[in-house]
Scaffold this active site. Structure first.
Site, short mmCIF file in Angstrom:
data_model
loop_
_atom_site.label_atom_id
_atom_site.label_comp_id
_atom_site.label_asym_id
_atom_site.label_seq_id
_atom_site.Cartn_x
_atom_site.Cartn_y
_atom_site.Cartn_z
N CYS A 102 51.33 60.25 -8.21
CA CYS A 102 51.83 59.84 -6.89
C CYS A 102 50.74 60.00 -5.84
O CYS A 102 50.13 61.07 -5.72
CB CYS A 102 53.05 60.66 -6.50
SG CYS A 102 53.74 60.19 -4.89
N HIS A 173 49.10 55.02 -15.53
CA HIS A 173 49.15 53.93 -14.55
C HIS A 173 47.74 53.34 -14.48
O HIS A 173 46.79 54.03 -14.09
CB HIS A 173 49.58 54.46 -13.19
CG HIS A 173 49.81 53.38 -12.17
ND1 HIS A 173 50.73 53.52 -11.15
CD2 HIS A 173 49.27 52.15 -12.01
CE1 HIS A 173 50.73 52.42 -10.40
NE2 HIS A 173 49.85 51.58 -10.91
#
Length: 343
Positions: A102, A173
């Protein structure tokens, strides 16, 4: 199919819905589960502080139907993460995932998320404590790099350091995160996708379970990725076009469910949540994409968004309207086909 059978099915391949703040709530997860029994559901990221000091029940509760379900934790204190992991296991979660991806300023200030990629030894300590506290799997979700740590070799060093703890499952990611230059929204779109880095990671570390995340929008793309990695995590597309989850059921030879059958199962759930005091709009915001790309989809969204739906009767009316729109389109297309055949 039992919960344990579902969990076993997720091992090959592993397909999941990404943790998304304000989106992957328990209401969305119940809805999404109706499309596919095998996909892993992730909670929103929950910080250790929220669980320890903000009420465990509020942050850990979920619907039984959501299994297999993963709790994603945010934190960097090994002891707190271990305590929360044990609580999650006792609560019945199937896996625990540590957020190292994040990019928001808020979590950076609390040493949570992508900034931890700069501290692989700390992440390894956290994972070791978490694994020692539970018997269920502990996994890591991370970026391919951050700021000045953008090379493949630096990502590989991060993964190798954490893998020494015995952790063997990494969800990657396939974008770097620029923590000093881009907003969280920009970090989801601006840095280019580098799928080849994730493919290479699987090639170099075949003993690890490597899942890819970032920009996946179709079943065909999912199939393509599965030629190179062990699993695919789908983000915003699974929210905006949830029927994609049904299409992915082809991986397990599942029959695709009917959208109206899904709503038939959803209506009692909505009624139950309203009886518990949940506003209807809190629930309907998660089902706006049910008829994405179909006739009447826009009117469906308009009928249910912005508090327009006041009661279950309004939802039922919206369903009737979209069914009629789809029927009109089907009749029109059949008429056209008949005209072509006649000519």
């Amino acid at each position: 199919m039992t919960i344990n059978e579902n969990i076993e099915n997720t091992q090959s391949p592993r397909i999941s819905v990404a943790p998304m703040m304000d989106w992957t709530t328990r209401d969305y997860r119940f809805f999404a589960r109706l499309f596919n029994p095998n996909i892993m559901m992730y909670t929103e990221m929950v910080t250790t502080g929220a669980i320890l000091f903000g009420g465990a029940e509020r942050h850990l509760d979920y619907n039984h139907e959501e299994h297999p379900i993963v709790l994603q934790l945010g934190g960097s204190n090994p002891k707190d993460l271990a305590t929360c992991s044990k609580m999650a296991q006792d609560w019945g979660y199937d896996e625990i995932n540590l957020n190292v991806g994040c990019p928001s300023d808020r979590v950076q200030n609390n040493k949570i998320g992508a900034c931890l990629m700069a501290e692989p030894d700390l992440v390894a300590e956290c994972i070791a404590e978490m694994r020692n506290a539970v018997d269920i799997p502990v996994t890591v979700k991370h970026r391919i790099g951050i700021d000045d740590l953008q090379s493949y070799e630096e990502m590989l060093h991060f993964v190798d350091t954490v893998a020494k703890t015995g952790c063997d499952n990494f969800i990657v990611h396939a974008r770097i995160a620029l923590l000093q230059g881009l907003s969280p929204k920009e970090n989801r779109d601006v840095p280019p996708l580098r799928y080849e880095d994730v493919y290479r990671l699987k090639q170099d570390r075949p003993n690890l379970i490597i899942e890819i995340n970032g920009g996946v929008k179709t079943f065909a793309e999912t199939q393509q990725h599965l030629q190179h990695v062990d699993g695919v995590m789908i983000g915003r597309e699974a929210y905006h076009n949830p029927y994609l989850l049904a299409e992915i059921g082809q991986l397990w030879n599942l029959d695709a469910p009917n959208r109206f059958d899904i709503m038939a199962q959803m209506m009692p759930y909505i009624a139950k949540r309203m009886e518990q005091g949940a506003p209807l709009s809190i629930i309907t915001r998660h089902i706006l994409g049910l008829f994405q790309n179909l006739p009447g989809a826009r009117k469906w969204r308009q009928a249910l968004s912005g508090g327009n739906a006041k009661s279950l009767k309004d939802v039922e009316t919206a369903l009737i309207n979209i069914q009629e729109a789809m029927q009109r389109t089907e009749d029109y297309l059949k008429e056209k086909q008949d005209d072509l055949a006649a000519n």
